[in-house]
Design an enzyme around this catalytic site. Sequence first.
Site, short mmCIF file in Angstrom:
data_model
loop_
_atom_site.label_atom_id
_atom_site.label_comp_id
_atom_site.label_asym_id
_atom_site.label_seq_id
_atom_site.Cartn_x
_atom_site.Cartn_y
_atom_site.Cartn_z
N GLU A 1 46.01 40.87 44.62
CA GLU A 1 45.84 40.62 43.19
C GLU A 1 47.15 40.81 42.43
O GLU A 1 47.87 41.79 42.65
CB GLU A 1 44.78 41.56 42.60
CG GLU A 1 43.36 41.16 42.95
CD GLU A 1 42.36 41.77 41.99
OE1 GLU A 1 42.53 41.63 40.77
OE2 GLU A 1 41.42 42.41 42.48
N CYS B 1 38.69 38.95 34.77
CA CYS B 1 38.36 39.71 35.98
C CYS B 1 36.86 39.55 36.22
O CYS B 1 36.05 40.06 35.45
CB CYS B 1 38.73 41.18 35.83
SG CYS B 1 38.31 42.19 37.27
N GLY B 2 36.52 38.84 37.29
CA GLY B 2 35.12 38.55 37.54
C GLY B 2 34.29 39.77 37.85
O GLY B 2 33.17 39.94 37.35
N ASN B 3 34.81 40.67 38.69
CA ASN B 3 34.04 41.86 39.04
C ASN B 3 33.87 42.79 37.85
O ASN B 3 32.82 43.41 37.68
CB ASN B 3 34.71 42.60 40.20
CG ASN B 3 34.49 41.91 41.53
OD1 ASN B 3 33.43 41.34 41.77
ND2 ASN B 3 35.48 41.93 42.40
N HIS C 1 45.37 31.33 40.64
CA HIS C 1 45.16 31.66 42.04
C HIS C 1 45.78 30.59 42.93
O HIS C 1 45.72 29.40 42.63
CB HIS C 1 43.66 31.75 42.37
CG HIS C 1 43.00 32.97 41.83
ND1 HIS C 1 42.84 34.13 42.58
CD2 HIS C 1 42.48 33.24 40.60
CE1 HIS C 1 42.24 35.05 41.84
NE2 HIS C 1 42.01 34.54 40.63
N ASN D 1 42.46 32.99 35.27
CA ASN D 1 43.76 33.49 35.73
C ASN D 1 44.19 32.66 36.93
O ASN D 1 43.39 31.95 37.54
CB ASN D 1 43.72 34.99 36.02
CG ASN D 1 42.63 35.38 37.00
OD1 ASN D 1 42.02 34.54 37.63
ND2 ASN D 1 42.39 36.67 37.13
N ASN E 1 35.94 46.97 44.10
CA ASN E 1 36.95 46.67 43.08
C ASN E 1 36.60 47.57 41.89
O ASN E 1 35.58 47.36 41.24
CB ASN E 1 36.86 45.19 42.72
CG ASN E 1 37.95 44.67 41.82
OD1 ASN E 1 37.87 43.54 41.35
ND2 ASN E 1 39.00 45.43 41.58
N CYS F 1 37.81 40.65 44.85
CA CYS F 1 38.34 39.99 43.65
C CYS F 1 37.38 38.88 43.28
O CYS F 1 37.24 37.89 44.01
CB CYS F 1 39.74 39.43 43.93
SG CYS F 1 40.45 38.51 42.54
N THR G 1 37.39 36.67 40.62
CA THR G 1 38.00 35.38 40.30
C THR G 1 38.60 34.76 41.55
O THR G 1 38.60 33.53 41.71
CB THR G 1 39.08 35.53 39.21
OG1 THR G 1 40.07 36.46 39.63
CG2 THR G 1 38.47 35.96 37.89
N GLY G 2 39.09 35.59 42.49
CA GLY G 2 39.60 35.06 43.75
C GLY G 2 38.50 34.39 44.56
O GLY G 2 38.71 33.33 45.16
N GLN H 1 41.75 48.32 37.81
CA GLN H 1 41.98 47.85 36.45
C GLN H 1 41.36 48.81 35.43
O GLN H 1 40.33 49.43 35.71
CB GLN H 1 41.36 46.46 36.23
CG GLN H 1 42.16 45.29 36.76
CD GLN H 1 41.79 44.93 38.19
OE1 GLN H 1 40.72 45.27 38.68
NE2 GLN H 1 42.68 44.22 38.86
#
Length: 272
Positions: free
Chosen positions: A203, A73-75, A154, A152, A13, A212, A214-215, A46
Amino acid sequence: MIRAFSKMQGLGNDFVVIDTREAPLTMTAPLARALADRKTGVGCDQVILIGNSTQANVSMRIFNADGSEVEACGNATRCVPLFVGRDVTVETQAGILSARMGGTDADLSVSVDMGVPRFEWEAIPLAYAMDTLMMPASWENLPPPAAVNVGNPHVIFFVDDLAAFPLDRLGPIIETDPLFPARVNVNFAQVTGPASLRLIVWERGAGFTRACGTGACATAVAALRRKLASSPVTVSLPGGDLVIDWTPGGTIQMTGPAAHVFDGTIDLDALV
């Protein structure tokens, strides 16, 4: 305008990261799209702006490849300590997140406290009230999903075989369904063990990505709530594995690799 940037990635990512702490930058949707373009720009999922903050060590703004700005965005958050050079707290639209480095130079990992997940229908948000653990809604032959907000929105579908469902076709249909007034990230997950999942994600604003963060958090939380897995959960994405640790009522801890790929400069005026 010539600006320096760093290319960074977490499990594939990937991000274009720009430091705006000393030189402010007005990011627009056309400029974000141009930077993210993999043929005529730098190329990324991103665009990340690192800025000053009165509440944390730094702030982070996140722009998807389609130019839309998103809350979390976690990553990308796992890349911030590498970019700054130390453990940090990060101000985002989703709140203050803390990220810390671990492991060795050869096997670097970053852990992020992603905060407390939300399950109320209006917090997702959904267009109208419904149970978010077993939603009375579905698409085609998909099973009833769960919905979780981890900064965010999901929606998560637990299926027996990931290959049986065309994410590239169903993803954009579900992302833009009127049930989700802010659009939604679409997760297809398969339970592979008592504490392991496989996951693919469409996403919101970026399409299919190799990972992802957060996913992974939202899917692990949904699996734990449905008692499909036990914590900590190893979530395997096309780009690699993330470990998600969550206890009901607590915050989500996400751990996985992150990497600095290269540095460069680009003429922003030439892009738009």
